[in-house]
Scaffold this motif. Structure first.
Motif, PDB file in Angstrom:
ATOM      1  N   VAL A  92      21.430  19.706  15.469  1.00 52.49           N
ATOM      2  CA  VAL A  92      21.463  21.094  15.087  1.00 52.49           C
ATOM      3  C   VAL A  92      22.586  21.922  15.653  1.00 52.49           C
ATOM      4  CG1 VAL A  92      20.116  23.246  15.581  1.00 52.49           C
ATOM      5  CG2 VAL A  92      18.724  20.879  15.494  1.00 52.49           C
ATOM      6  N   LEU A 157      21.147  33.079   4.146  1.00 54.20           N
ATOM      7  CA  LEU A 157      21.058  32.013   4.940  1.00 54.20           C
ATOM      8  C   LEU A 157      19.716  31.847   5.973  1.00 54.20           C
ATOM      9  CD1 LEU A 157      22.933  29.740   6.186  1.00 54.20           C
ATOM     10  CD2 LEU A 157      23.477  31.252   7.918  1.00 54.20           C
ATOM     11  N   LYS A 158      19.002  32.622   6.266  1.00 51.03           N
ATOM     12  CA  LYS A 158      17.971  32.546   7.261  1.00 51.03           C
ATOM     13  C   LYS A 158      16.771  32.089   6.463  1.00 51.03           C
ATOM     14  CE  LYS A 158      19.364  35.596  11.124  1.00 51.03           C
ATOM     15  NZ  LYS A 158      18.902  36.601  11.956  1.00 51.03           N
ATOM     16  N   GLU A 160      16.732  29.435   4.155  1.00 52.57           N
ATOM     17  CA  GLU A 160      17.044  28.323   3.585  1.00 52.57           C
ATOM     18  C   GLU A 160      16.070  27.290   4.194  1.00 52.57           C
ATOM     19  OE1 GLU A 160      21.225  27.280   4.016  1.00 52.57           O
ATOM     20  OE2 GLU A 160      21.791  28.829   2.592  1.00 52.57           O
ATOM     21  N   PHE A 162      15.737  23.642   6.511  1.00 53.05           N
ATOM     22  CA  PHE A 162      16.161  22.950   7.556  1.00 53.05           C
ATOM     23  C   PHE A 162      16.848  24.019   8.389  1.00 53.05           C
ATOM     24  CE2 PHE A 162      16.845  20.097   3.933  1.00 53.05           C
ATOM     25  CZ  PHE A 162      15.785  19.131   4.187  1.00 53.05           C
ATOM     26  N   MET A 163      16.212  25.208   8.677  1.00 49.49           N
ATOM     27  CA  MET A 163      16.779  26.241   9.542  1.00 49.49           C
ATOM     28  C   MET A 163      15.743  25.930  10.706  1.00 49.49           C
ATOM     29  SD  MET A 163      18.956  27.521   7.755  1.00 49.49           S
ATOM     30  CE  MET A 163      19.576  28.680   8.937  1.00 49.49           C
ATOM     31  N   ILE A 180      10.912  24.416  12.393  1.00 50.56           N
ATOM     32  CA  ILE A 180      11.940  23.612  11.175  1.00 50.56           C
ATOM     33  C   ILE A 180      11.538  23.954   9.957  1.00 50.56           C
ATOM     34  CG2 ILE A 180      13.547  21.921  10.465  1.00 50.56           C
ATOM     35  CD1 ILE A 180      13.256  20.715  13.303  1.00 50.56           C
ATOM     36  N   THR A 181      12.149  24.828   9.276  1.00 54.98           N
ATOM     37  CA  THR A 181      11.747  25.061   7.723  1.00 54.98           C
ATOM     38  C   THR A 181      12.121  23.801   6.935  1.00 54.98           C
ATOM     39  OG1 THR A 181      13.791  25.975   6.882  1.00 54.98           O
ATOM     40  CG2 THR A 181      12.272  27.545   8.001  1.00 54.98           C
ATOM     41  N   ILE A 194      15.262  32.918  14.141  1.00 53.45           N
ATOM     42  CA  ILE A 194      16.299  31.722  13.613  1.00 53.45           C
ATOM     43  C   ILE A 194      17.366  31.948  14.497  1.00 53.45           C
ATOM     44  CG2 ILE A 194      17.880  30.950  11.943  1.00 53.45           C
ATOM     45  CD1 ILE A 194      14.895  30.423  11.321  1.00 53.45           C
ATOM     46  N   ARG A 197      20.500  25.613  12.769  1.00 52.42           N
ATOM     47  CA  ARG A 197      20.224  24.928  11.370  1.00 52.42           C
ATOM     48  C   ARG A 197      20.459  23.291  11.687  1.00 52.42           C
ATOM     49  NH1 ARG A 197      24.173  26.742   6.779  1.00 52.42           N
ATOM     50  NH2 ARG A 197      25.903  26.256   8.497  1.00 52.42           N
ATOM     51  N   GLU A 202      18.435  15.507   8.155  1.00 51.84           N
ATOM     52  CA  GLU A 202      17.485  16.289   7.188  1.00 51.84           C
ATOM     53  C   GLU A 202      16.426  15.229   6.779  1.00 51.84           C
ATOM     54  OE1 GLU A 202      20.794  16.258   7.170  1.00 51.84           O
ATOM     55  OE2 GLU A 202      21.369  18.241   6.572  1.00 51.84           O
TER      56      GLU A 202
END
Length: 234
Positions: A92, A157-158, A160, A162-163, A180-181, A194, A197, A202
């Protein structure tokens, strides 16, 4: 007394007035002196050039030393974290500039071993995976109740996949949880702070996302964090 002819007299006059020839030893002596002078000038130039360069390097080193001493924590702040799970490893990148307070809290929690043994207690496919206190499920259930399919998705960006973040309600006595998104979330800023990343692993996130869960989105098989390591480089 014999008379000298004019032509002979002229030749004798030219011989007397003509310059004397320089001997070879004299030429060599002058050449040697010239070489010594040039060598001396070159050596002097090199000496002062090197002295100036050393002085400049010392000045730069002192200035860099002062900057490090002025802010010793700045150079020691970890920029990455490796999260070891029972499914595999995640690397990360931490967003220190964007979320300094949250990153500082995350780092302190890592040093205290807060995440070691933390279980992923919520796994919602195409949404998030969450690790933390299993009793504090309200926030995740609220997100789910509001629905996960939207006609328009924010592309910042925030929002997406896998943040890495933590719940904004974590200070209500529940400690620091990890989220984790796994897909873009339009209202992410309303729910999560957040601070990083996932840049490697992944596939591990997706593997966790695919596990079987019960009606409360709790994994039927235990998945936990075994270790978190802070690093300066990825």
């Amino acid at each position: 007394m014999a008379r000298i002819k004019p032509q002979a007299l002229l030749q004798q006059t030219k011989k007397k007035k003509g310059p004397s020839r320089v001997s070879v030893p004299t030429i060599l002596l002058y050449a040697l002196l010239l070489f010594v002078m040039l060598f001396f000038l070159f050596a002097t130039y090199r000496h002062w050039s090197r002295r100036s360069l050393v002085h400049l390097q010392d000045t730069v080193s002192v200035e860099e030393g002062h900057s490090v001493l002025a802010d010793p924590k700045k150079s020691a702040i970890p920029r990455y974290a490796v999260i070891q799970t029972t499914k595999g490893s995640l690397s990360v990148e931490l967003f220190k500039e964007g979320s300094p307070e949250v990153v500082d809290e995350f780092i302190e929690s890592c040093k205290k071993g807060h995440f070691k043994g933390m279980q992923f207690n919520r796994v919602i496919k195409n949404f998030v995976i969450q690790g933390g206190d299993v009793e504090r499920s309200g926030a995740t259930e609220d997100w789910t109740a509001r629905g996960k399919h939207y006609s328009q998705l924010d592309t910042s960006l925030k929002h997406e996949a896998f943040m890495l973040g933590t719940s904004k309600t974590r200070h209500d006595g529940g400690g620091f949880d990890l989220i984790i998104t796994t897909a873009p979330i339009p209202d992410l800023n309303q729910k999560i702070n957040i601070f990083g990343r996932v840049i490697k692993g992944e596939d591990i996130v997706q593997e966790i996302e695919e596990v079987d869960t019960d009606e409360l989105y709790r994994p039927k098989t235990r998945i936990e964090i075994t270790e978190v390591t802070l690093k300066q480089n990825s």
